[in-house]
Design an enzyme around this catalytic site. Structure first.
Site, PDB file in Angstrom:
ATOM      1  N   CYS A  42       0.210   8.407   6.743  1.00  0.00           N
ATOM      2  CA  CYS A  42      -1.079   7.743   6.968  1.00  0.00           C
ATOM      3  C   CYS A  42      -0.862   6.411   7.691  1.00  0.00           C
ATOM      4  CB  CYS A  42      -1.835   7.596   5.653  1.00  0.00           C
ATOM      5  SG  CYS A  42      -3.605   7.466   5.922  1.00  0.00           S
ATOM      6  N   HIS A  67      -2.137  12.719   3.562  1.00  0.00           N
ATOM      7  CA  HIS A  67      -1.251  12.368   2.442  1.00  0.00           C
ATOM      8  C   HIS A  67      -0.658  13.629   1.813  1.00  0.00           C
ATOM      9  CE1 HIS A  67      -2.091   8.043   2.014  1.00  0.00           C
ATOM     10  NE2 HIS A  67      -3.281   8.345   2.463  1.00  0.00           N
ATOM     11  N   GLU A  75       1.742  13.958  -0.115  1.00  0.00           N
ATOM     12  CA  GLU A  75       2.252  13.763  -1.485  1.00  0.00           C
ATOM     13  C   GLU A  75       1.290  14.253  -2.558  1.00  0.00           C
ATOM     14  OE1 GLU A  75       1.288  11.400   0.593  1.00  0.00           O
ATOM     15  OE2 GLU A  75       0.564   9.575  -0.379  1.00  0.00           O
TER      16      GLU A  75
END
Ligand code: GLN
Length: 545
Positions: free
Chosen positions: A382, A519, A521
């Site tokens: 990001c 993102h 994650e």
């Protein structure tokens, strides 16, 4: 209230940070391992309508769901431990509940009646719980905060009533508490637990199961004592022993017989748990064959809670490569042209995570430059991707003072900019925004599709063309500069299917260099490590000094 669903309410006592979120996630995992479907919801007593605008220093990470809800980080635990599909309705705050009740009142839905905590707020809370049940076998509801807080009272009253509404065989209460070991006396103390349960019972909730956080296993005598004072069965008092690895929690609970007890209390018949794969994963995590060091160049570096999902995703990348991932947190405000090489030379890979605000920006750009020039594996997420684009613009494409409009609204080369108008692929609606828009509501949030380009790091990692990842940002890659940046060597390896939004960028002639606007994650799990984290760790291992 959905028929057939069973409900587990998880409360916490004595003090916060006992790991109620993890406990709820682990219970969910144990139930799934027996073939049951679960969902998990968090009820947060604070007044903010959502955690989106809360300071990560105070509150930890903001976790984003597929449907674009900005939620409490505990939802990240729930998703990592279970297969539950979570969304907006899995996180309610006092603010959100009151907001709904007040809106109803404004619309005249209460027909001019007096609107009160009981029944209007409590009804709204009960309805929120029912919203997520949807035919799921077991609904686990975690109540944030600690018993005794003023804020959590309406939630506790609502879950107390819930048992009467849903039927007593369909609801249990699990209370997580602390049993401290007092060194000077050489013994564990049960008094805080007694007090916490007393408080809970005074509001009408009798816990069915106690999970006692301790340093070592509780003796039978201690369990008996707690059972007596707290009015529970002795075999309903469980040791929730401290563990060195969070993924061990469900295994420890299972060994103690927690799963069996829950099923018995809820009158559910299910198969024996299947935990072999999970056990093997924990084993691998415990005994890695190699190790790798990753530098995380960020701002909120001293508080790892604000990068919870990121830390977990890196650990998962390690599991996939049989490697222990050692993290080196680098405060980007301290990086300079002179020290960047020295500081980062300790690490095998460099990661620049997401973030907001201009502090430490130049340090992050330096880190991206260092990784590009020294051919060190680089992963920009990001804001990290935006930094990489700015670095390439300034140093390869000759755009001096290139920047993001977020940090320099007057830059001659706004390579990252605020889109004024676009069609939202989630809703199909035309969206508009400018600098003066309302803070909470202007971000691109939640899952968006992305199409990858063959023979790129991205495609080689995902091994599929069409992916979907979660977003949380305001600024975007500016297509006005696309051609010049591509000419300078930037590879656009992923875009929205209509090609309007650049989602992934890379560099050629580099062992592994990738920046993504989303993102990743948020979607990594220990049993299914995210492909980008897996490949980033693999490349960093190859670069091991
Ligand atoms: N601040 C940047 C933006 O709003 C990046 C946000 C992030 O990293 N999540 O676009």
């Amino acid at each position: 209230m959905a028929e057939n669903s069973k409900y587990i309410f998880v409360t916490g006592g004595v003090l916060s940070s006992l790991g109620k979120g993890l406990a709820s996630a682990a219970i969910g995992m144990l139930l799934e391992s027996r073939g049951l479907s679960v969902t998990i919801q968090k009820l947060d007593p604070y007044i903010n309508v959502d955690p989106g605008t809360m300071n990560p220093f105070q509150h930890g990470e903001v976790f984003v769901t597929d449907d674009g809800a900005e939620t409490d980080l505990d939802l990240g635990h729930y998703e990592r431990f279970t297969n539950a599909k979570l969304g907006k309705n899995n996180n309610f705050t006092t603010g959100k509940i009151y907001h709904q009740v007040i809106s109803k009142e404004r619309r005249g839905e209460y027909l001019g009646g007096t609107v009160q905590v009981i029944p209007h707020i409590t009804d709204e809370i009960k309805q929120a719980v029912s919203l997520v049940s949807n035919g799921t076998d077991v609904v686990i509801v975690e109540i944030g905060g600690t018993i005794g807080d003023i804020e959590s009272l309406p939630f506790l009253e609502a879950i107390r009533q819930f048992k009467a509404d849903a039927g007593s065989s369909n609801v249990i209460y699990i209370h997580l508490t602390l049993v401290p070991y007092i060194k000077t006396a050489c013994e564990v103390k049960t008094k805080p637990t007694q007090h916490s349960v007393k408080e809970l019972r005074s509001i009408g909730i009798q816990p069915d199961i106690l999970l006692c956080r301790t340093e070592s296993y509780l003796s039978q005598d201690i369990k008996k004592k707690i059972a007596l004072f707290c009015n529970v069965d002795t075999d309903a008092v469980f040791t929730a022993k401290d563990v060195d690895c969070i993924y061990d929690v469900p295994l420890v609970y299972n060994k103690e017989g927690l799963g069996d007890k829950i099923l018995k209390k809820l009158n559910i018949w299910a198969r024996a748990p299947r935990l072999d794969d999970w056990r093997e994963m924990v084993e691998r995590l415990r005994n890695p064959r190699q190790k790798v060091s990753i530098a995380i160049v960020g701002k909120y570096v001293d508080l790892t809670e604000s990068y919870k999902s990121l830390n977990e995703a890196l650990t998962h990348g390690g599991i996939a490569n049989d490697a222990k991932v050692e993290l080196q947190f680098v405060d980007s405000t301290t990086l300079t042209q002179d020290n960047v090489a020295e500081v980062l030379s300790q690490s095998d890979g460099v990661l620049v995570p997401g973030g907001f605000g201009s502090r430490g920006i130049e340090g992050k750009i330096l880190a991206a430059q260092y990784a590009r020039e020294k051919k060190v594996p680089f992963f920009g997420i990001c804001l990290g991707m935006q930094m990489a684009v700015i670095e390439v613009a300034r140093n390869l494409a000759g755009m001096e003072d290139a920047n993001s409009e977020e940090f320099d609204p007057y830059t001659p080369y706004p390579v990252i900019y605020l889109m004024k108008e676009w069609i939202d692929e989630q809703t199909g609606q035309v969206e508009k925004r400018d600098e003066s828009s309302d803070k909470g509501g202007t971000m691109r949030l939640g899952a968006y599709p992305c199409r990858l380009v063959p023979e790129t790091f991205a495609m080689n990692a995902y091994k599929t063309e069409d992916i979907s990842e979660r977003h949380r940002h305001r600024f975007e890659f500016n297509n006005e500069f696309k051609e010049r940046l591509v000419e300078a060597g930037l590879v656009i390896s992923g875009s929205s299917p209509d090609h309007d939004l650049v989602e992934v960028v890379e560099l050629k002639d580099h062992p592994w260099y990738l920046g993504c606007q989303f993102h990743p994650e948020f979607k990594s799990k220990p049993m299914t490590p995210h492909p980008l984290f897996r490949e980033f760790i693999r490349a960093s291992l190859k670069n091991r000094k």
